[in-house]
Scaffold this active site. Structure first.
Site, PDB file in Angstrom:
ATOM      1  N   THR A  55      14.687  22.234  53.895  1.00 55.38           N
ATOM      2  CA  THR A  55      15.541  22.783  55.087  1.00 55.38           C
ATOM      3  C   THR A  55      16.117  21.755  55.958  1.00 55.38           C
ATOM      4  O   THR A  55      15.603  20.661  56.026  1.00 55.38           O
ATOM      5  CB  THR A  55      14.358  23.612  55.833  1.00 55.38           C
ATOM      6  OG1 THR A  55      15.145  24.434  56.932  1.00 55.38           O
ATOM      7  CG2 THR A  55      13.084  22.794  56.567  1.00 55.38           C
ATOM      8  N   GLY A  56      17.048  22.254  56.815  1.00 62.04           N
ATOM      9  CA  GLY A  56      17.558  21.280  57.644  1.00 62.04           C
ATOM     10  C   GLY A  56      19.085  21.214  57.477  1.00 62.04           C
ATOM     11  O   GLY A  56      19.749  22.084  56.799  1.00 62.04           O
ATOM     12  N   THR A  65      19.183  31.581  52.895  1.00 61.24           N
ATOM     13  CA  THR A  65      19.569  31.290  53.996  1.00 61.24           C
ATOM     14  C   THR A  65      21.214  31.569  54.468  1.00 61.24           C
ATOM     15  O   THR A  65      21.994  32.066  53.608  1.00 61.24           O
ATOM     16  CB  THR A  65      19.925  29.617  54.467  1.00 61.24           C
ATOM     17  OG1 THR A  65      20.198  29.270  55.487  1.00 61.24           O
ATOM     18  CG2 THR A  65      20.641  29.088  53.365  1.00 61.24           C
ATOM     19  N   ARG A  72      31.903  26.669  53.531  1.00 62.78           N
ATOM     20  CA  ARG A  72      30.933  25.622  53.334  1.00 62.78           C
ATOM     21  C   ARG A  72      29.762  26.175  52.793  1.00 62.78           C
ATOM     22  O   ARG A  72      29.251  27.466  53.002  1.00 62.78           O
ATOM     23  CB  ARG A  72      30.472  25.083  54.740  1.00 62.78           C
ATOM     24  CG  ARG A  72      29.507  24.011  54.839  1.00 62.78           C
ATOM     25  CD  ARG A  72      28.111  24.494  54.989  1.00 62.78           C
ATOM     26  NE  ARG A  72      27.372  23.625  55.601  1.00 62.78           N
ATOM     27  CZ  ARG A  72      26.037  23.600  55.489  1.00 62.78           C
ATOM     28  NH1 ARG A  72      25.554  24.863  55.272  1.00 62.78           N
ATOM     29  NH2 ARG A  72      25.207  22.508  55.723  1.00 62.78           N
ATOM     30  N   VAL A  73      29.213  25.416  51.838  1.00 58.67           N
ATOM     31  CA  VAL A  73      27.909  25.561  51.052  1.00 58.67           C
ATOM     32  C   VAL A  73      26.917  24.373  51.321  1.00 58.67           C
ATOM     33  O   VAL A  73      27.322  23.493  51.472  1.00 58.67           O
ATOM     34  CB  VAL A  73      28.300  25.748  49.631  1.00 58.67           C
ATOM     35  CG1 VAL A  73      26.969  25.854  48.724  1.00 58.67           C
ATOM     36  CG2 VAL A  73      29.060  26.747  48.984  1.00 58.67           C
ATOM     37  N   GLY A  74      25.781  24.924  51.827  1.00 57.39           N
ATOM     38  CA  GLY A  74      24.627  23.742  52.168  1.00 57.39           C
ATOM     39  C   GLY A  74      23.837  23.384  50.768  1.00 57.39           C
ATOM     40  O   GLY A  74      24.166  23.721  49.622  1.00 57.39           O
ATOM     41  N   ASP A  75      22.735  22.942  51.091  1.00 56.49           N
ATOM     42  CA  ASP A  75      21.964  22.662  49.896  1.00 56.49           C
ATOM     43  C   ASP A  75      21.043  23.771  49.166  1.00 56.49           C
ATOM     44  O   ASP A  75      20.705  23.509  48.113  1.00 56.49           O
ATOM     45  CB  ASP A  75      21.045  21.445  50.722  1.00 56.49           C
ATOM     46  CG  ASP A  75      19.959  22.033  51.803  1.00 56.49           C
ATOM     47  OD1 ASP A  75      20.679  22.649  52.559  1.00 56.49           O
ATOM     48  OD2 ASP A  75      18.818  21.727  51.850  1.00 56.49           O
ATOM     49  N   SER A 121      18.833  32.910  60.898  1.00 55.26           N
ATOM     50  CA  SER A 121      19.252  31.908  60.082  1.00 55.26           C
ATOM     51  C   SER A 121      19.000  32.193  58.455  1.00 55.26           C
ATOM     52  O   SER A 121      19.360  31.471  57.684  1.00 55.26           O
ATOM     53  CB  SER A 121      18.187  30.672  60.304  1.00 55.26           C
ATOM     54  OG  SER A 121      16.949  30.951  60.305  1.00 55.26           O
ATOM     55  N   GLY A 169      21.923  20.535  55.526  1.00 56.20           N
ATOM     56  CA  GLY A 169      22.028  20.483  54.077  1.00 56.20           C
ATOM     57  C   GLY A 169      22.948  19.401  53.809  1.00 56.20           C
ATOM     58  O   GLY A 169      22.810  18.820  52.658  1.00 56.20           O
ATOM     59  N   THR A 208      16.451  28.151  57.571  1.00 59.16           N
ATOM     60  CA  THR A 208      16.188  28.486  56.459  1.00 59.16           C
ATOM     61  C   THR A 208      14.770  28.745  55.923  1.00 59.16           C
ATOM     62  O   THR A 208      13.886  27.926  56.351  1.00 59.16           O
ATOM     63  CB  THR A 208      16.829  27.419  55.461  1.00 59.16           C
ATOM     64  OG1 THR A 208      18.053  27.442  55.648  1.00 59.16           O
ATOM     65  CG2 THR A 208      16.716  27.753  53.822  1.00 59.16           C
TER      66      THR A 208
HETATM   67  C1  SD4 Z   1      22.019  24.481  55.353  1.00 57.60           C
HETATM   68  N1  SD4 Z   1      19.781  23.676  54.798  1.00 57.60           N
HETATM   69  O1  SD4 Z   1      22.761  25.230  54.973  1.00 57.60           O
HETATM   70  C2  SD4 Z   1      20.672  24.730  54.803  1.00 57.60           C
HETATM   71  C3  SD4 Z   1      20.373  25.886  56.070  1.00 57.60           C
HETATM   72  C4  SD4 Z   1      19.889  25.664  57.532  1.00 57.60           C
HETATM   73  O2  SD4 Z   1      20.127  26.420  59.532  1.00 57.60           O
HETATM   74  O3  SD4 Z   1      19.567  24.488  57.579  1.00 57.60           O
HETATM   75  N2  SD4 Z   1      20.169  26.545  58.260  1.00 57.60           N
HETATM   76  O4  SD4 Z   1      22.330  23.466  55.473  1.00 57.60           O
END
Ligand code: SD4
Length: 300
Positions: free
Chosen positions: A208-209, A175, A185-188, A54, A211, A157
């Site tokens: 984490t989690g 991450t 796609r871009v996360g948090d 991850s 995003g 992450t």
């Molecule tokens: C995201 N919070 O990209 C980050 C990374 C994650 O499994 O949770 N990855 O949403």
């Protein structure tokens, strides 16, 4: 008169892979190194070797079979740097730091970020999949079930917070993002205020989690702002997560968000929407070093 150094330091990292990350960070903190160097060093360990696929180039790809990486870093004087959707960069956390230190910008994305890594002479590789990631992607291709549900298990992450012996605080996150996400796609994690935030003189928070849940409410900023208004780090994590749950329509049982927080006195907070989120706490106190995995409190 400058404040004399205190013989204590703290490093706080998400998930079980926080333990080896903390070991690297503690080595720096023990010799009086900076919180900034500590979070970068910890993140780099997991970028190179993440058994849960991850983080880093060994991470899971997007739905097109391409690994794209997000990372960010922030210090307690308000400086920050991030990279998003970057390919082939071995250490995106170090690239985020170079954005912070060597450019007038806060965030570089995609090909521009990769070119900047080459300019900085950071290691850039051909963006191939690890055998494990390729196998998982091919299995996913059979059904192409696009359900971005982040695990409630023990992998994700890596996000870190450190307080050094000189009272400086820094945050970082790195991450490969959500497995089988849409390309682009871009996360948090690379969005300052969402995945990480440090409020000068107050403390920091990291996430984490899933995003999207964090992005909609700028989760790390909310937690740090709770601390600014007087909440302890634990109260701040729980309050920010309640806001995340209140402002997202989805049933909280269907997603996971975890948060960590740290203030300038070394007080910590850790909480998650649901069970399964653990974190590693490293301390240096009176010359003794510890590094321990804990389960975070969960709210549903
Ligand atoms: C995201 N919070 O990209 C980050 C990374 C994650 O499994 O949770 N990855 O949403």
């Amino acid at each position: 008169m400058p404040t004399p150094p205190t013989p204590s330091a703290t490093i706080l990292s998400t998930w079980k892979h926080g333990l080896p990350a903390n070991d690297a960070a503690l080595a720096i903190l023990a010799r009086g190194g900076s919180a900034l160097d500590a979070v970068e060093a910890g993140a780099r360990v997991v970028e190179l070797d993440c058994p849960d696929r991850s983080v880093g180039l060994g991470g899971m790809p997007d739905r097109d079979g391409i690994v794209t990486l997000d990372a960010s870093i922030m210090t307690d004087d308000g400086r920050c740097g991030s990279v998003a959707a970057v390919e082939g960069v071995v250490h995106p956390i170090s690239l985020a730091r170079r954005v912070m230190e060597d450019t007038p910008h806060c965030l570089l994305v995609g090909e521009g970020a990769r070119q900047f890594a080459q300019f900085c002479k950071l290691e850039v590789r051909a963006n191939t999949l690890s055998p494990e990631a390729e196998q998982a992607w091919r299995k996913w291709l059979v059904e192409k079930n696009y359900a971005p549900v982040v695990n409630i298990e023990n992998h994700d992450t890596i996000s870190l917070l450190a307080l050094d012996q000189h009272g400086r605080l820094a945050a970082a996150s790195t991450t490969s993002g959500l497995s089988f996400k849409m390309h682009g796609r871009v996360g948090d994690s690379p969005i300052v205020g969402a995945g990480i935030y440090v409020e000068p003189k107050v403390g920091g928070a990291v996430c984490t989690g899933l995003g999207e849940m964090v992005l909609r409410t700028l989760g790390a900023f909310v937690a740090a702002d709770c601390m600014r208004r007087g909440a302890k780090p634990q109260e701040a994590c729980e309050e920010a997560l309640r806001i995340v749950m209140a402002k997202n329509a989805a049933d909280p049982k269907t997603y996971q968000v975890g948060m960590l927080a740290l203030d300038f006195d070394g007080n910590i907070g850790a909480a998650a929407v649901q069970t399964g989120f653990n974190y590693a706490l490293g301390r240096i106190e009176n010359g003794a070093t510890s590094n321990t995995l804990f389960d975070a409190r969960h709210l549903v």
